[in-house]
Design an enzyme around this catalytic site. Sequence first.
Site, short mmCIF file in Angstrom:
data_model
loop_
_atom_site.label_atom_id
_atom_site.label_comp_id
_atom_site.label_asym_id
_atom_site.label_seq_id
_atom_site.Cartn_x
_atom_site.Cartn_y
_atom_site.Cartn_z
N TYR A 142 0.87 -1.18 0.00
CA TYR A 142 0.00 0.00 0.00
C TYR A 142 0.90 1.23 0.00
O TYR A 142 1.85 1.29 0.79
CB TYR A 142 -0.89 0.01 1.24
CG TYR A 142 -1.78 1.23 1.36
CD1 TYR A 142 -1.52 2.21 2.32
CD2 TYR A 142 -2.89 1.40 0.53
CE1 TYR A 142 -2.33 3.33 2.43
CE2 TYR A 142 -3.70 2.53 0.64
CZ TYR A 142 -3.42 3.48 1.60
OH TYR A 142 -4.23 4.59 1.71
N ASP A 237 9.38 2.69 -0.64
CA ASP A 237 8.37 3.43 0.12
C ASP A 237 8.60 3.13 1.60
O ASP A 237 8.18 2.09 2.11
CB ASP A 237 6.96 3.00 -0.33
CG ASP A 237 5.89 3.69 0.51
OD1 ASP A 237 4.70 3.52 0.20
OD2 ASP A 237 6.24 4.38 1.49
N LYS A 265 5.03 10.08 8.21
CA LYS A 265 4.75 9.66 9.58
C LYS A 265 5.72 10.23 10.63
O LYS A 265 5.59 11.39 11.02
CB LYS A 265 4.66 8.13 9.64
CG LYS A 265 3.48 7.58 8.79
CD LYS A 265 3.33 6.08 8.88
CE LYS A 265 2.36 5.55 7.84
NZ LYS A 265 0.96 5.54 8.28
P1 KE4 Z 1 -0.62 8.83 4.06
O1 KE4 Z 1 -1.08 9.44 2.74
O2 KE4 Z 1 -1.75 8.08 4.76
O3 KE4 Z 1 0.11 9.83 4.96
O4 KE4 Z 1 0.50 7.73 3.71
C1 KE4 Z 1 0.18 6.74 2.78
C2 KE4 Z 1 1.12 5.56 2.98
C3 KE4 Z 1 2.16 5.39 2.07
N1 KE4 Z 1 3.03 4.35 2.19
C4 KE4 Z 1 2.92 3.47 3.21
C5 KE4 Z 1 3.90 2.35 3.31
C6 KE4 Z 1 1.88 3.60 4.17
O5 KE4 Z 1 1.78 2.70 5.18
C7 KE4 Z 1 0.96 4.66 4.05
C8 KE4 Z 1 -0.19 4.85 5.01
N2 KE4 Z 1 -0.33 3.88 6.04
C9 KE4 Z 1 -1.69 3.64 6.50
C10 KE4 Z 1 -1.65 2.54 7.56
N3 KE4 Z 1 -1.25 1.31 7.04
C11 KE4 Z 1 -2.33 4.89 7.02
C12 KE4 Z 1 -3.58 4.68 7.85
C13 KE4 Z 1 -4.81 5.16 7.10
O6 KE4 Z 1 -4.91 4.94 5.88
O7 KE4 Z 1 -5.68 5.73 7.79
#
Ligand code: KE4
Length: 425
Positions: A142, A237, A265
């Site tokens: 993801y 990533d 994060k």
């Molecule tokens: P954001 O756009 O949510 O800041 O980051 C996206 C993203 C990109 N790459 C990786 C490896 C990630 O884990 C994420 C976002 N992680 C999720 C939890 N697995 C965010 C939680 C959510 O979607 O509310």
Amino acid sequence: MKSSEQLFQEALAMIPGGVNSPVRAFRSVGGIPFFTKSANGARLTTVDNKQLIDFVLTWGPAIHGHNDPEIRKAIQEALEAGTSFGTPNPLEVEMAKLILECVPAVKKVRMTNSGTEATMSAIRLARGYTGREKIIKFSGCYHGHVDSLLVKAGSGALTQGNPDSAGVTKGTAADTLVAEYNNLPDVEKLFEANPGAIAGVILEPYPANVGLILPQKGFLEGLRNLCTKHGAVLIFDEVMTGFRLSLAGTQGLHHVVPDLVCLGKIIGGGLPVGAFGGKAEIMDKLAPLGPVYQAGTLSGNPLAMAAGLAAVRKLKRENPYQRLDRLGIKVRDTLLSAAKAKGIPLHVPQVGSMFSLFFNPEVVNNYDQAIASNGDLYRKVFRYALDHGVYLAPSPYETAFISTAHEGVDIDQACATLDLAIRSL
Ligand code: KE4
């Protein structure tokens, strides 16, 4: 104060699914989500005045625990000068310096406001730099809700049962090729079938949005060699793993050097942030220097920079990674010994302060094995833990996080509860 139930009913009338991000909706674990009133250290306090030992840690950022005093002080000080200027500010320069110092692969970096923006920008940059159109991703990984990466995606997309989101056009998805993680021949086949057409390969080096999967020996090195051979950009990533597993993310645990790295994060200390960086010759293709456009009103926001600088500087000073790994091993061993006593097949991948639970007799090395695990048992453990004051991720397709604030009473109490949760199955 209104209860979680009352707030959720109100939210449902105005916010789709009652949440601003789908995975928070508890759709895959049942029941309604609790609303958080405050957070301190390893604990959340809900609006219903329940205390929960938190293993989600706002999906990764709170590596020092919630409401860390140094991060809070840094935000308060920055706030005195205003919230946003729309011009360059000194904190952006300090953040760039710190990232380049900690992550060797990054020679130039640009800030964004989320991990999604970071990965979206990185793949556009890879396409602009190579003049090619196709991207390889891996099933279960993801990378945020980027149209071209919501193909066989993990995390909330998988949790909601739509790893291939509606609204992503066939044309967009056609340029996204999907391979199986830990399967180099699968990737080689895609390169051979698309000669000179693949702009880049993007992956979570340690996938953590399908549960946690670890790279098999030679896999990351093999990807590096394939990308070099075919002139494709290798994109790690590390939005989740960056500064989580070492100051250089997974790159502190292996020797493979990507061409671009995505971050997020932890580098925002809990405020909205993302970043992408890597080789200068690639990054210099970005506007205003080069033809690849990328922008953001609040990119490099001074409050987010202040919070992120405090968080990363504290990691540099304390270097807590061995402590965090010991806590991870403690939780892992607690879960495994309880499952063994019950005769229940359980696989607990763990690296540093990250772990997940697969109710599966096999070691999980890829997406298919992950989704073949027993989700019902996960849901039962989630529910038992939550009812007894421990908050695990509300989906089997996520990863749990531990903070330095867990050390001591909280980790002991959580392990006692997780032991009983497994034995209650
Ligand atoms: P954001 O756009 O949510 O800041 O980051 C996206 C993203 C990109 N790459 C990786 C490896 C990630 O884990 C994420 C976002 N992680 C999720 C939890 N697995 C965010 C939680 C959510 O979607 O509310």
